[in-house]
Scaffold this motif. Structure first.
Motif, PDB file in Angstrom:
ATOM      1  N   LEU A 204      25.848  60.414  38.791  1.00 14.00           N
ATOM      2  CA  LEU A 204      25.808  62.519  39.263  1.00 14.00           C
ATOM      3  C   LEU A 204      25.471  62.950  40.679  1.00 14.00           C
ATOM      4  N   ALA A 205      24.376  61.438  41.760  1.00 19.77           N
ATOM      5  CA  ALA A 205      24.358  62.292  42.851  1.00 19.77           C
ATOM      6  C   ALA A 205      26.126  62.439  43.725  1.00 19.77           C
ATOM      7  N   MET A 206      26.435  61.008  43.525  1.00 25.82           N
ATOM      8  CA  MET A 206      27.959  60.983  44.326  1.00 25.82           C
ATOM      9  C   MET A 206      28.974  61.135  43.369  1.00 25.82           C
ATOM     10  N   SER A 207      28.769  62.067  42.436  1.00 27.96           N
ATOM     11  CA  SER A 207      30.275  63.053  41.785  1.00 27.96           C
ATOM     12  C   SER A 207      30.434  63.847  43.148  1.00 27.96           C
ATOM     13  N   PRO A 208      32.144  63.977  43.315  1.00 30.05           N
ATOM     14  CA  PRO A 208      32.869  65.255  44.228  1.00 30.05           C
ATOM     15  C   PRO A 208      32.059  66.542  42.844  1.00 30.05           C
ATOM     16  N   GLY A 209      31.783  66.296  41.772  1.00 31.93           N
ATOM     17  CA  GLY A 209      31.432  67.759  41.543  1.00 31.93           C
ATOM     18  C   GLY A 209      29.342  68.242  41.920  1.00 31.93           C
ATOM     19  N   THR A 210      28.913  67.309  42.423  1.00 31.85           N
ATOM     20  CA  THR A 210      27.588  67.466  43.114  1.00 31.85           C
ATOM     21  C   THR A 210      27.885  68.242  43.616  1.00 31.85           C
ATOM     22  N   THR A 211      26.857  69.001  44.012  1.00 31.29           N
ATOM     23  CA  THR A 211      26.189  69.863  45.636  1.00 31.29           C
ATOM     24  C   THR A 211      25.394  68.789  46.489  1.00 31.29           C
ATOM     25  N   SER A 212      26.024  68.656  47.340  1.00 32.64           N
ATOM     26  CA  SER A 212      25.918  67.323  48.681  1.00 32.64           C
ATOM     27  C   SER A 212      26.162  67.034  49.687  1.00 32.64           C
ATOM     28  N   TRP A 213      26.159  66.811  50.949  1.00 28.80           N
ATOM     29  CA  TRP A 213      26.325  67.074  52.712  1.00 28.80           C
ATOM     30  C   TRP A 213      27.106  65.777  52.150  1.00 28.80           C
ATOM     31  N   HIS A 214      28.459  65.346  53.182  1.00 29.86           N
ATOM     32  CA  HIS A 214      28.947  64.949  53.405  1.00 29.86           C
ATOM     33  C   HIS A 214      29.610  64.348  54.860  1.00 29.86           C
TER      34      HIS A 214
ATOM     35  N   ASP B 269      18.050  69.809  39.564  1.00 29.27           N
ATOM     36  CA  ASP B 269      17.869  71.032  37.930  1.00 29.27           C
ATOM     37  C   ASP B 269      19.023  70.028  37.344  1.00 29.27           C
ATOM     38  N   ARG B 270      19.809  69.091  37.691  1.00 29.35           N
ATOM     39  CA  ARG B 270      20.630  69.130  35.788  1.00 29.35           C
ATOM     40  C   ARG B 270      19.663  67.247  35.676  1.00 29.35           C
ATOM     41  N   THR B 271      18.745  66.985  36.778  1.00 30.44           N
ATOM     42  CA  THR B 271      17.836  65.461  36.210  1.00 30.44           C
ATOM     43  C   THR B 271      17.191  66.378  35.929  1.00 30.44           C
ATOM     44  N   MET B 272      16.370  67.274  35.919  1.00 28.96           N
ATOM     45  CA  MET B 272      15.143  67.872  34.585  1.00 28.96           C
ATOM     46  C   MET B 272      15.615  68.480  33.893  1.00 28.96           C
ATOM     47  N   THR B 273      17.017  68.875  33.672  1.00 33.11           N
ATOM     48  CA  THR B 273      17.324  69.503  32.167  1.00 33.11           C
ATOM     49  C   THR B 273      17.020  68.191  31.612  1.00 33.11           C
ATOM     50  N   GLN B 274      18.041  67.063  32.008  1.00 33.34           N
ATOM     51  CA  GLN B 274      18.385  65.942  31.046  1.00 33.34           C
ATOM     52  C   GLN B 274      17.220  65.768  30.812  1.00 33.34           C
ATOM     53  N   ILE B 275      15.852  65.254  31.070  1.00 35.50           N
ATOM     54  CA  ILE B 275      15.224  64.257  30.394  1.00 35.50           C
ATOM     55  C   ILE B 275      14.670  64.929  30.330  1.00 35.50           C
ATOM     56  N   GLN B 276      14.134  66.937  29.852  1.00 39.61           N
ATOM     57  CA  GLN B 276      13.752  67.558  29.113  1.00 39.61           C
ATOM     58  C   GLN B 276      14.670  67.080  27.364  1.00 39.61           C
ATOM     59  N   ASN B 277      16.226  67.435  27.550  1.00 36.32           N
ATOM     60  CA  ASN B 277      16.653  67.454  26.815  1.00 36.32           C
ATOM     61  C   ASN B 277      16.778  65.642  25.715  1.00 36.32           C
ATOM     62  N   ARG B 278      15.852  65.144  26.735  1.00 33.30           N
ATOM     63  CA  ARG B 278      15.883  63.299  25.996  1.00 33.30           C
ATOM     64  C   ARG B 278      14.690  63.743  25.537  1.00 33.30           C
ATOM     65  N   ARG B 279      13.617  64.466  25.842  1.00 36.75           N
ATOM     66  CA  ARG B 279      12.658  64.767  24.985  1.00 36.75           C
ATOM     67  C   ARG B 279      12.521  65.565  24.055  1.00 36.75           C
ATOM     68  N   ARG B 280      13.261  66.821  23.573  1.00 38.84           N
ATOM     69  CA  ARG B 280      13.501  67.672  22.784  1.00 38.84           C
ATOM     70  C   ARG B 280      14.270  66.176  21.499  1.00 38.84           C
TER      71      ARG B 280
ATOM     72  N   SER C 150      24.075  63.055  51.111  1.00 35.69           N
ATOM     73  CA  SER C 150      22.964  63.415  51.343  1.00 35.69           C
ATOM     74  C   SER C 150      22.780  64.372  50.525  1.00 35.69           C
ATOM     75  N   ILE C 151      21.077  64.625  50.093  1.00 33.50           N
ATOM     76  CA  ILE C 151      21.178  65.542  48.687  1.00 33.50           C
ATOM     77  C   ILE C 151      20.121  65.963  49.316  1.00 33.50           C
ATOM     78  N   LEU C 152      20.102  67.363  49.834  1.00 39.08           N
ATOM     79  CA  LEU C 152      18.875  67.864  50.121  1.00 39.08           C
ATOM     80  C   LEU C 152      18.002  69.430  48.662  1.00 39.08           C
ATOM     81  N   GLY C 153      16.389  68.819  48.505  1.00 42.77           N
ATOM     82  CA  GLY C 153      16.620  70.904  47.475  1.00 42.77           C
ATOM     83  C   GLY C 153      15.673  71.085  47.161  1.00 42.77           C
TER      84      GLY C 153
END
Length: 721
Positions: free
Chosen positions: A671-681, A705-716, A612-615
């Motif tokens: 990205l969501a399911m990665s052990p390196g991503t903040t989430s509730w298990h 935050d990572r998704t935000m950055t990825q989409i902005q980088n795609r545009r750049r 589960s992911i909340l933010g």
């Protein structure tokens, strides 16, 4: 010839014939205690919201906002879920819950869990967030903390802005106990008549139209605020001249505010709903919140007059109704908020240097997948409908409206299109909970403009998010379709995470044409090419995909199932995932709220992972992805895995066909399911554990935050090219 619906599912006709029998025969292998209670699971979801408020790494005003969200969520839970449970018990219609427990026992469990959460919520404000705000220069003070000058200025404010709108109501033989409206904040006041010496009781409603936190004027240094009820309580002598104020205490009542509408073909739904909305204000009490210093005399009076039980009384060591923190969280202190994010325009809709964006031309080139709020709703969905309304080649627009904002440009586009002579159909769901009154207003405004307004099918809510534009191009009619996971609401699109697919695929266009025709006319019975539609086909379609993965695993072929939803409750879907796991299929479930699926059943859930992911944004999109032996089948749409969505709503999922979009959705899931991503298990006994730091104490990746950055980088990257 194989039916397209079966071809999509990966099962041929013979396999489909024994599908139901196969499922029922496998059920004997599943344990009886295989579900989590849905109501308690919802409370654990709200606990996750509370944990964000308790997180000292988040900006202070965002933590206050999460406290307000928790309070608002819990109010709705009581008004709808607890109220519904109580209603079924009282009417004798109660049946065992999804875990086989008696509803009365579940009410006891809910009460215990909710009491503990509300105490924790109060402690988070008094012991964590309020001190943090004070350290940042935003103080919430009590009356006794103020000096004489500040008190004088606040008294002036009280006399000019508050006193004129207050309405104290006495309770005595000539004045019966007043009606207490749901969710109102009140003061219970005991006074002594100076002439007779007799004690009296009065009720004073805190005006909801005034700011809940009043700024203390004329000070240097930190911003200071006082709660409105605190200000009123210290001026009660002005309200009761000639009386001695003995005591006062805040209290708040929650009522059953769920709407129950019985439909038939002859009923005028709008009129019935308006009548029910009036009755909603007088629903029976289901929760009484009081401050922990309330005396027994006052409490006994409230319990007696409100006809409420001791179990329904919530005594709290702090201020009531912390929804008021929504106002406080809007203070302009950028350093105490999340860093602002400005949505980008989806690359496909980005005009050239000297061009105006042509939405239809972009969609003709290829399907377009947009991801809100990272990508702009205004330059995609709004622009699509605005251009359709203005384009002389557009002949018709058809759209579902479930929730929309009061000043919606979406509605205005439909009105403009109708007034310019286009055929416009708006399927308005007037039964969208707590938005009923809004939707009635907009339905009537649309009708006056010449829009064909329909209210869907009897007995079903229309929850799907669909828009269809019919455009004449060189003598041929072309369909431009949008299928989304979220509402056509510009305001919530800034805080709800959702996907939307634009396509000119004639298969989707014909699917939507048939679906709209059926919604405005007759019941849904047909099968579709790229859509899975509830209530008749969606559950079985998903179960077929799940079963195909199970069979592939048993045959030694690669397999996987990935599902992202707001709620996972439906027992048939859960059992299908259990069976797939037992066959060796890796199953990943990403759920925001309720989850009745367990992850701790040896031999059954060994291959199931639940996160589960909340933010800062509300995760709202629904994604269904199946490995399909190397040819991924991925769907997005409006449906959660709940009985109401699959049985009592019109829902639609669309299959995503473009390989690049499939890859994008799967990477998002990675990205969501990665052990390196903040989430509730999800773990033992339905417990959720937050994983926010690695073994060295470094923060894990924030998905949003990572998704935000990825989409902005795609545009750049495109700009550089």
């Amino acid at each position: 010839m194989i039916d397209p619906a079966l071809a999509d599912s990966g099962l041929d006709d013979a396999e489909d014939d024994d599908f139901d029998a196969l499922i029922s025969s496998d059920d004997a292998l599943l344990p009886d205690n295989r579900y989590l209670d849905r109501e308690l699971s919802w409370l654990t979801f709200n606990q996750r919201v509370l944990e964000l408020a308790e997180d000292d790494t988040l900006p202070a005003l965002e933590r206050a906002n999460f406290l307000a969200i928790f309070a608002s969520n819990l109010d709705e839970f009581f008004m709808v879920r607890v109220a519904g449970l109580k209603r079924r018990i009282v009417t004798g219609l109660a049946v065992p819950t999804n875990v086989g427990r008696a509803p009365a026992d579940v009410l006891g469990d809910i009460s215990a869990a909710a009491h503990a959460l509300q105490l924790r919520h109060a402690a988070a404000w008094t012991g964590l967030v309020r001190p943090t705000l004070a350290a940042s220069g935003i103080e919430v003070v009590d009356w006794n903390d103020l000096d004489g000058e500040a008190k004088a200025e606040l008294t002036d404010y009280f006399q000019s802005h508050v006193f004129p709108v207050l309405m104290p109501l006495a309770v005595d033989p000539a004045h019966p106990f007043p009606y207490i409206s749901g969710l109102s904040l009140n003061l219970a006041i005991r006074i002594r008549n100076a002439r007779t010496g007799r004690q009296e009781f009065a009720r004073l409603k805190v005006p909801p139209m005034l700011p809940r936190f009043v700024e203390v004027p004329g000070q240097d240094g930190p911003q200071r605020f006082i709660r409105l009820e605190e200000l009123i309580a210290n001026h009660l002598d002005d309200l009761f001249p000639g009386m001695e104020v003995l005591d006062h205490h805040a209290f708040r009542l929650t009522r059953n505010e769920d709407v129950e509408i019985e439909e038939d073909e002859s009923e005028n739904l709008i009129q019935a709903l308006e009548a029910e909305l009036l009755r909603r204000r007088f629903g029976p009490p289901i929760r009484l919140e009081i401050t922990d210093d309330m005396d027994d005399v006052t409490l006994d009076l409230l319990i007696t007059e409100l006809d409420i039980t001791d179990q329904e009384v919530y005594r709290l060591p702090g201020p009531l109704d912390l929804r008021g923190l929504f106002d406080l969280s809007r203070i302009e202190r950028p350093e105490l908020h999340y860093v602002p994010h400005v949505p980008t325009t989806a690359l496909a809709f980005k005009p050239g240097a000297n061009e105006r964006s042509d939405i239809f031309q972009a969609i003709r080139k290829a399907d377009v997948l947009v991801h809100h709020p990272y990508e702009s709703f205004a330059t995609s969905v709004q622009a699509f409908l605005d251009q359709a309304a203005r384009d002389p080649h557009v002949l018709a627009i058809k759209q579902t409206l479930y929730r929309t904002s009061g000043d919606s440009p979406i509605v205005q586009s439909l009105i403009d299109a109708a007034e310019s002579g286009k055929q416009v159909l708006a399927l308005v769901e007037v039964k969208a909970r707590f938005d009923e009154a809004n939707n009635i207003v907009w339905a009537r405004k649309l009708e006056k403009a010449g829009v064909h307004v329909v209210y869907g099918l009897v007995g079903l809510k229309t929850h799907c998010k669909l828009a269809l534009v019919i455009r004449e191009e060189e003598g041929v009619l072309r369909h431009y379709s949008h299928v989304g996971t979220g509402n056509y609401n510009p305001k919530t699109s800034r805080i709800y995470e959702d996907f939307g697919l634009f396509t000119a695929d004639p298969l989707v266009g014909r699917d939507l044409t048939r679906l709209f025709n059926e919604l405005s006319g007759y019941a849904i019975e047909k099968k579709f090419k790229r859509l899975l539609v509830a209530p008749l086909h969606l559950r079985k379609g998903l179960l077929r995909h799940i079963e195909r993965e199970r069979r592939n695993a048993l045959a030694g072929r690669p397999s996987s199932i990935r599902i992202k939803v707001n709620s996972m409750v439906d027992e048939e879907i859960i059992d299908g995932l259990y069976r797939a796991s037992m066959a060796g299929v890796p199953v990943e479930v990403w759920v925001r709220g309720i989850c009745s699926l367990r992850a701790d059943l040896p031999g059954v859930t060994d291959n199931i992972t639940v996160r589960s992911i909340l933010g800062r944004y509300l995760e709202h999109s629904r994604i269904f992805a199946f490995h399909n032996d190397g040819d991924p089948q991925v769907f997005i749409g409006s449906a959660d895995m709940m009985h109401r969505n699959l049985d009592r709503r019109v829902e639609a999922l669309v299959r995503v066909a473009d390989p690049a979009h499939v890859e994008e959705l799967l990477a998002f899931f990675d990205l969501a399911m990665s052990p390196g991503t903040t989430s509730w298990h999800l773990g033992e006994a339905g417990e959720w554990t937050r994983h926010a730091f690695d073994a060295d104490g470094a923060p894990l990746v924030d998905l949003q935050d990572r998704t935000m950055t990825q989409i902005q980088n795609r545009r750049r990257a495109r700009a550089v090219r």
